[in-house]
Design a protein around this motif. Structure first.
Motif: not given
Length: 134
Positions: A35-42, A101-105
């Motif tokens: 999910d590229t809208g989620f800026t987190g890791f997991v 999983v997100g962008v930080d991942f």
């Protein structure tokens, strides 16, 4: 690391298989939506996080697209993609049943997401040069 292939779920969202664990615990595999809208890791559902022994260390306030604001517990955890492992905060999500999983991942694993819905292709590559014909 080699190119990793993911898949599309029934909603045509990109999915990749990752192993997640507490810092000193056993890992479990999840098919996680990218999910590229989620800026987190997991992000993991609360019951799965409990099963892994992930203990909240802090919390983060987040605002959802519909305007709701919520406090999300964060636990330190590990994620493994292929043969590489990275650590970061795992968002423990109440009321959700999917791993994300997100962008930080993507940043920590130094991966580029290549997605084609039309061709049903999901790739995580080290570089776009990895896509060049051999």
């Amino acid at each position: 690391m080699a190119t990793l292939r993911g898949s599309l779920d029934s909603a045509s969202s990109p999915v990749v298989t990752v192993a997640v664990s507490a810092p000193s615990g056993l890992s479990r595999f999840f098919d996680a939506v990218i999910d590229t809208g989620f800026t987190g890791f997991v992000q993991l559902p609360e019951p799965r996080a409990r099963e892994l022994g992930l203990t909240p260390r802090t919390a983060s306030e987040t605002q959802y697209p519909d305007g709701r604001i919520d406090t999300i517990p964060l636990a330190w955890g590990k994620a493994t993609l292929g043969s590489e492992t990275q650590e970061g905060f795992v968002h423990i999500q109440r009321g959700s049943d999917e791993a994300i999983v997100g962008v930080d991942f993507l940043r920590l694993f130094r991966k580029t997401l290549v997605l084609s819905i039309a061709e049903e292709t999901v790739l995580l590559v080290d570089s776009l040069a990895d896509l060049a014909p051999q």
